[in-house]
Design a protein around this motif. Structure first.
Motif, PDB file in Angstrom:
ATOM      1  N   LYS A   7      26.531 -12.733  45.639  1.00  0.00           N
ATOM      2  CA  LYS A   7      26.304 -13.035  47.058  1.00  0.00           C
ATOM      3  C   LYS A   7      26.956 -11.967  47.927  1.00  0.00           C
ATOM      4  O   LYS A   7      26.389 -11.500  48.915  1.00  0.00           O
ATOM      5  CB  LYS A   7      26.873 -14.418  47.403  1.00  0.00           C
ATOM      6  CG  LYS A   7      26.100 -15.575  46.779  1.00  0.00           C
ATOM      7  CD  LYS A   7      26.705 -16.922  47.165  1.00  0.00           C
ATOM      8  CE  LYS A   7      25.826 -18.063  46.659  1.00  0.00           C
ATOM      9  NZ  LYS A   7      26.333 -19.393  47.073  1.00  0.00           N
ATOM     10  N   LYS A   8      28.159 -11.541  47.503  1.00  0.00           N
ATOM     11  CA  LYS A   8      28.898 -10.534  48.275  1.00  0.00           C
ATOM     12  C   LYS A   8      28.135  -9.201  48.246  1.00  0.00           C
ATOM     13  O   LYS A   8      27.992  -8.525  49.272  1.00  0.00           O
ATOM     14  CB  LYS A   8      30.314 -10.373  47.698  1.00  0.00           C
ATOM     15  CG  LYS A   8      31.240  -9.537  48.555  1.00  0.00           C
ATOM     16  CD  LYS A   8      32.610  -9.360  47.930  1.00  0.00           C
ATOM     17  CE  LYS A   8      33.523 -10.543  48.128  1.00  0.00           C
ATOM     18  NZ  LYS A   8      34.931 -10.238  47.724  1.00  0.00           N
ATOM     19  N   ILE A   9      27.610  -8.840  47.077  1.00  0.00           N
ATOM     20  CA  ILE A   9      26.862  -7.579  46.946  1.00  0.00           C
ATOM     21  C   ILE A   9      25.649  -7.581  47.882  1.00  0.00           C
ATOM     22  O   ILE A   9      25.399  -6.627  48.624  1.00  0.00           O
ATOM     23  CB  ILE A   9      26.418  -7.366  45.479  1.00  0.00           C
ATOM     24  CG1 ILE A   9      27.631  -7.056  44.591  1.00  0.00           C
ATOM     25  CG2 ILE A   9      25.359  -6.260  45.371  1.00  0.00           C
ATOM     26  CD1 ILE A   9      27.346  -7.143  43.098  1.00  0.00           C
ATOM     27  N   ALA A  10      24.924  -8.709  47.888  1.00  0.00           N
ATOM     28  CA  ALA A  10      23.732  -8.795  48.761  1.00  0.00           C
ATOM     29  C   ALA A  10      24.152  -8.720  50.226  1.00  0.00           C
ATOM     30  O   ALA A  10      23.532  -8.021  51.033  1.00  0.00           O
ATOM     31  CB  ALA A  10      22.983 -10.098  48.486  1.00  0.00           C
ATOM     32  N   ALA A  11      25.244  -9.404  50.558  1.00  0.00           N
ATOM     33  CA  ALA A  11      25.701  -9.441  51.955  1.00  0.00           C
ATOM     34  C   ALA A  11      26.124  -8.055  52.421  1.00  0.00           C
ATOM     35  O   ALA A  11      25.749  -7.598  53.516  1.00  0.00           O
ATOM     36  CB  ALA A  11      26.862 -10.431  52.092  1.00  0.00           C
ATOM     37  N   TYR A  12      26.876  -7.356  51.592  1.00  0.00           N
ATOM     38  CA  TYR A  12      27.360  -6.018  51.974  1.00  0.00           C
ATOM     39  C   TYR A  12      26.197  -5.037  52.116  1.00  0.00           C
ATOM     40  O   TYR A  12      26.206  -4.170  52.997  1.00  0.00           O
ATOM     41  CB  TYR A  12      28.385  -5.495  50.964  1.00  0.00           C
ATOM     42  CG  TYR A  12      29.750  -6.164  51.036  1.00  0.00           C
ATOM     43  CD1 TYR A  12      29.938  -7.340  51.768  1.00  0.00           C
ATOM     44  CD2 TYR A  12      30.854  -5.635  50.371  1.00  0.00           C
ATOM     45  CE1 TYR A  12      31.185  -7.962  51.824  1.00  0.00           C
ATOM     46  CE2 TYR A  12      32.107  -6.244  50.430  1.00  0.00           C
ATOM     47  CZ  TYR A  12      32.264  -7.412  51.160  1.00  0.00           C
ATOM     48  OH  TYR A  12      33.494  -8.035  51.234  1.00  0.00           O
ATOM     49  N   LEU A  26      24.312 -14.322  63.442  1.00  0.00           N
ATOM     50  CA  LEU A  26      25.250 -14.469  62.311  1.00  0.00           C
ATOM     51  C   LEU A  26      24.917 -15.757  61.566  1.00  0.00           C
ATOM     52  O   LEU A  26      25.006 -16.856  62.125  1.00  0.00           O
ATOM     53  CB  LEU A  26      26.692 -14.521  62.834  1.00  0.00           C
ATOM     54  CG  LEU A  26      27.135 -13.302  63.665  1.00  0.00           C
ATOM     55  CD1 LEU A  26      28.540 -13.540  64.212  1.00  0.00           C
ATOM     56  CD2 LEU A  26      27.060 -12.023  62.852  1.00  0.00           C
ATOM     57  N   GLY A  27      24.521 -15.620  60.295  1.00  0.00           N
ATOM     58  CA  GLY A  27      24.065 -16.763  59.502  1.00  0.00           C
ATOM     59  C   GLY A  27      25.185 -17.688  59.062  1.00  0.00           C
ATOM     60  O   GLY A  27      26.367 -17.457  59.343  1.00  0.00           O
ATOM     61  N   THR A  28      24.787 -18.743  58.359  1.00  0.00           N
ATOM     62  CA  THR A  28      25.739 -19.775  57.918  1.00  0.00           C
ATOM     63  C   THR A  28      25.588 -20.000  56.412  1.00  0.00           C
ATOM     64  O   THR A  28      24.477 -19.952  55.894  1.00  0.00           O
ATOM     65  CB  THR A  28      25.458 -21.091  58.666  1.00  0.00           C
ATOM     66  OG1 THR A  28      25.675 -20.859  60.077  1.00  0.00           O
ATOM     67  CG2 THR A  28      26.371 -22.202  58.203  1.00  0.00           C
ATOM     68  N   GLY A  29      26.698 -20.232  55.744  1.00  0.00           N
ATOM     69  CA  GLY A  29      26.669 -20.499  54.304  1.00  0.00           C
ATOM     70  C   GLY A  29      27.558 -19.510  53.572  1.00  0.00           C
ATOM     71  O   GLY A  29      28.102 -18.564  54.157  1.00  0.00           O
ATOM     72  N   SER A  30      27.662 -19.722  52.256  1.00  0.00           N
ATOM     73  CA  SER A  30      28.619 -18.944  51.464  1.00  0.00           C
ATOM     74  C   SER A  30      28.186 -17.494  51.276  1.00  0.00           C
ATOM     75  O   SER A  30      29.019 -16.630  51.010  1.00  0.00           O
ATOM     76  CB  SER A  30      28.805 -19.612  50.099  1.00  0.00           C
ATOM     77  OG  SER A  30      27.559 -19.691  49.428  1.00  0.00           O
ATOM     78  N   THR A  31      26.901 -17.187  51.442  1.00  0.00           N
ATOM     79  CA  THR A  31      26.453 -15.787  51.324  1.00  0.00           C
ATOM     80  C   THR A  31      26.658 -15.072  52.654  1.00  0.00           C
ATOM     81  O   THR A  31      27.267 -14.006  52.715  1.00  0.00           O
ATOM     82  CB  THR A  31      24.977 -15.713  50.894  1.00  0.00           C
ATOM     83  OG1 THR A  31      24.770 -16.574  49.780  1.00  0.00           O
ATOM     84  CG2 THR A  31      24.586 -14.288  50.515  1.00  0.00           C
TER      85      THR A  31
END
Ligand code: DER
Length: 235
Positions: A7-12, A26-31
């Protein structure tokens, strides 16, 4: 790699598309959380400037404040240059199910105004068709006579073997209440619901329904992180 690392890789990867001066949904959720953290970090380092964040939930609002992202709202900024958010399901046409975190209304309001809407997921979110994961398709409804609305929603999708459940707050018997003071009905389908646009229109026509968690034809870019790396696809 753990799911959270993916999730972090996709987010970055998505944050690479953020430019100084942007108005950002700015989205919501763990990603999306990782994207918000990263934007805050880049602002602190001076690598990003003049960013205005429009949060899609109170939780994201609080997180953005804690990482130093200046915030505003849709009244002052009715158009987003870019929104970044996660999803619960993504089908091959980039249609999404969102809302398992309960923020679908504000997410849809913000992301529908975005020039570019980047969806960030780990590969576990990819499905062949919406409703295919057997997981919830959320619908935000008013609290008044929620049982009436629940049964109307189930009847709409009787052929797909639809069952609706009022979302509770955690393990309690208390109904979950959204940031907007509404309830959420989670719909579960046994079969493909076919024409998503028709399903969306039928749901929205029911008095008592506020919004649903199908985000059709809204995402412009999909970023998927998996064991084989990260893949960016434009619509
Ligand atoms: O509730 C939501 O709409 C979230 O964005 C959800 O779709 C994705 O949440 P996750 O990133 O925690 O899986």
């Amino acid at each position: 790699l753990t799911q959270d690392e993916l999730k972090k890789i996709a987010a970055y990867e998505a944050v690479k598309f953020v430019q100084s001066g942007m108005v950002l949904g700015l989205g919501t959720g763990s990603t999306a959380k990782h994207a918000v953290d990263k934007i805050g970090e880049l602002l602190k380092q001076g690598k990003l400037k003049n960013i205005v964040g429009i949060p899609t939930s109170n939780v994201t609002r609080d997180q953005a404040i804690s990482v130093g992202i200046p915030l505003s709202d849709l009244d002052k900024h009715p158009i987003m240059d870019l929104s970044i958010d996660g999803a619960d399901e993504v089908d091959p046409h980039m249609n999404l199910v969102k809302g398992r975190g309960g923020s679908l209304l504000r997410e849809k309001m913000v992301e529908a105004t975005s020039k570019k809407f980047i969806v960030i997921v780990d590969e576990s979110k990819l499905v062949k068709y919406i409703g295919g994961s057997g997981l919830a398709m959320p619908v935000e409804i008013v609290q008044f006579c929620w049982k009436f609305t629940l049964s109307r929603l189930e009847m709409l999708f009787m052929e797909a073997g639809c069952v609706g459940k009022l979302r509770k707050f955690g393990d309690s018997e208390e109904p979950f209440v959204t940031d907007n003071g509404n309830y959420i009905i989670d719909l579960y389908f046994k079969k493909d619901i076919g024409d998503l646009k028709a399903a969306s229109d039928a749901i929205l026509r029911l008095p008592g329904v506020v919004e649903h968690g199908m985000f059709l034809d809204m995402a412009t870019t999909l970023i998927v992180a998996g064991e084989h790396g990260v893949r960016v696809t434009n619509k």
